[in-house]
Scaffold this motif. Structure first.
Motif, short mmCIF file in Angstrom:
data_model
loop_
_atom_site.label_atom_id
_atom_site.label_comp_id
_atom_site.label_asym_id
_atom_site.label_seq_id
_atom_site.Cartn_x
_atom_site.Cartn_y
_atom_site.Cartn_z
N ILE A 108 16.86 36.81 7.35
CA ILE A 108 15.44 36.43 7.25
C ILE A 108 15.12 35.32 8.24
N LEU A 109 16.01 34.35 8.36
CA LEU A 109 15.80 33.25 9.31
C LEU A 109 15.78 33.76 10.75
N VAL A 110 16.65 34.73 11.05
CA VAL A 110 16.68 35.31 12.40
C VAL A 110 15.38 36.03 12.71
N LEU A 111 14.84 36.76 11.73
CA LEU A 111 13.67 37.60 11.97
C LEU A 111 12.35 36.86 11.88
N ALA A 112 12.31 35.75 11.17
CA ALA A 112 11.05 35.06 10.88
C ALA A 112 10.23 34.71 12.13
N PRO A 113 10.84 34.13 13.18
CA PRO A 113 10.01 33.75 14.34
C PRO A 113 9.30 34.93 15.00
N ILE A 114 9.92 36.10 15.00
CA ILE A 114 9.30 37.27 15.62
C ILE A 114 8.04 37.64 14.85
N VAL A 115 8.12 37.64 13.53
CA VAL A 115 6.97 38.00 12.71
C VAL A 115 5.85 36.99 12.90
#
Length: 342
Positions: free
Chosen positions: A28-35
């Motif tokens: 989730i931490l890895v994906l959060a900035p993209i979202v």
């Protein structure tokens, strides 16, 4: 095989539920900035962040050090490509030749999987249509020194962020690092890769439209150190591309009004693709990665439809060229048996 690249140690004392929870939180931490970026006016930078994430993510399967090296390498090679865009095509082709050879030689350390995700981004920057968001608006990536610098910064941040937090997720996934290949094999691999991407880049820069960079990408993921593996990948690449592209079209039609959901789905598919690349048949990896890349790098519904058509066409072209070169190389090696390697 014992990794020499700072491989992430596996934990055998944690309970399965704990490992799953930690891996999920890290993902989730890895994906959060993209979202977050995709939901803002800086959407173009969300795509760049995603691209910076890919080499670092693949590097993590060999170790943290390689992941951080990928995070630093990616913006450098992309920045160089952007500086070369206005020069004669032969210059760009020579640069892609160097990257292709470097990818082949890196197989001696088992680093070619990471390089096969980093080097195509140089082709995207050199041949394709890359954009970046600045405070004053959205621009072509090579429009100014400021835009080039912003591209490099976002790619770097995406890679470093992924290498930092992705390590906690990969630490909980039991995978075997990519194997190193013998020196002589890596030399033939380097010659094939370098020659193919250099020739293709020259043709693309001279006569073809920007989306032709997909041909170079196809070569990086199809051409392999060993002939049998490469031939298998060609057919599976075509199948996986067609299935994955169709899935991307369905997602866009169904959720085009929810860009945040599309961004999150693309990022999740990327994580699944990275895992599938080491654990499942190659066509599964392509099926996951194709919609992820198309959804994250294309624009609206019409752009995605065009990207799907282009990807299918250029995948067939790249695969066909790769087969011709690899078959010729294999025939030569059969007639000239290599000495026993130590």
């Amino acid at each position: 095989m014992t990794s020499t690249t700072g491989a992430i140690p596996q934990s055998s004392t944690e309970k399965p539920d704990t490992r799953i929870a930690v891996a999920a939180l890290a993902a989730i931490l890895v994906l959060a900035p993209i979202v977050v970026l995709d939901l803002s006016s800086w959407k173009s930078n969300g795509s760049l962040w995603y691209l910076g994430m890919l080499p670092a993510l693949m590097g993590l399967f060999a170790g943290r050090r390689l992941a951080f090296a990928a995070a630093a390498l990616t913006p450098v090679i992309v920045g160089i490509s952007l500086l070369l865009r206005d020069l004669p095509p032969v210059v760009g082709a020579a640069y892609m030749l160097l990257l292709g050879v470097a990818t082949g030689l890196s197989a001696r350390r088992g680093w070619h999987v990471m390089m096969s995700f980093a080097a195509p981004l140089a082709a995207l920057a050199l041949i394709g249509d890359m954009h970046v968001a600045l405070p004053s608006g959205r621009y072509s990536a090579d429009a100014s020194p400021e835009s080039i610098l912003m591209v490099m910064v976002v790619l770097l941040l995406g890679g470093v962020w992924t290498a930092t937090f992705g390590a906690f997720a990969i630490n909980k996934v039991h995978v075997t690092p990519p194997e190193a290949v013998p020196n002589r094999t890596s030399m033939y691999f380097a010659a094939a890769m370098g020659g193919l991407v250099a020739l293709t880049s020259f043709i693309a820069l001279t006569w073809l439209p920007p989306n032709s960079w997909w041909i170079v990408l196809t070569m990086y993921v199809v051409v392999q150190p060993y002939y049998a593996s490469a031939i298998t990948r060609v057919s599976q690449r075509v199948v996986g591309t067609l299935v994955g592209s169709t899935a991307a079209a369905v997602v866009v039609v169904a959720f085009h009004h929810l860009p945040g959901l599309i961004a999150a789905l693309a990022a999740v598919l990327t994580i699944l693709a990275a895992w599938a690349n080491l654990r499942l048949p190659y066509w599964v990896f392509v099926t996951f990665l194709t919609p992820a890349v198309v959804l994250q790098t294309a624009g609206g519904t019409h752009d995605v439809a065009q990207a799907i058509a282009d990807r299918a066409l250029y995948t067939l072209v790249g695969s066909g060229l790769a087969i011709v070169v690899m078959a010729g190389g294999h025939k030569y090696l059969v007639r000239h048996p290599r000495p026993q390697e130590t």
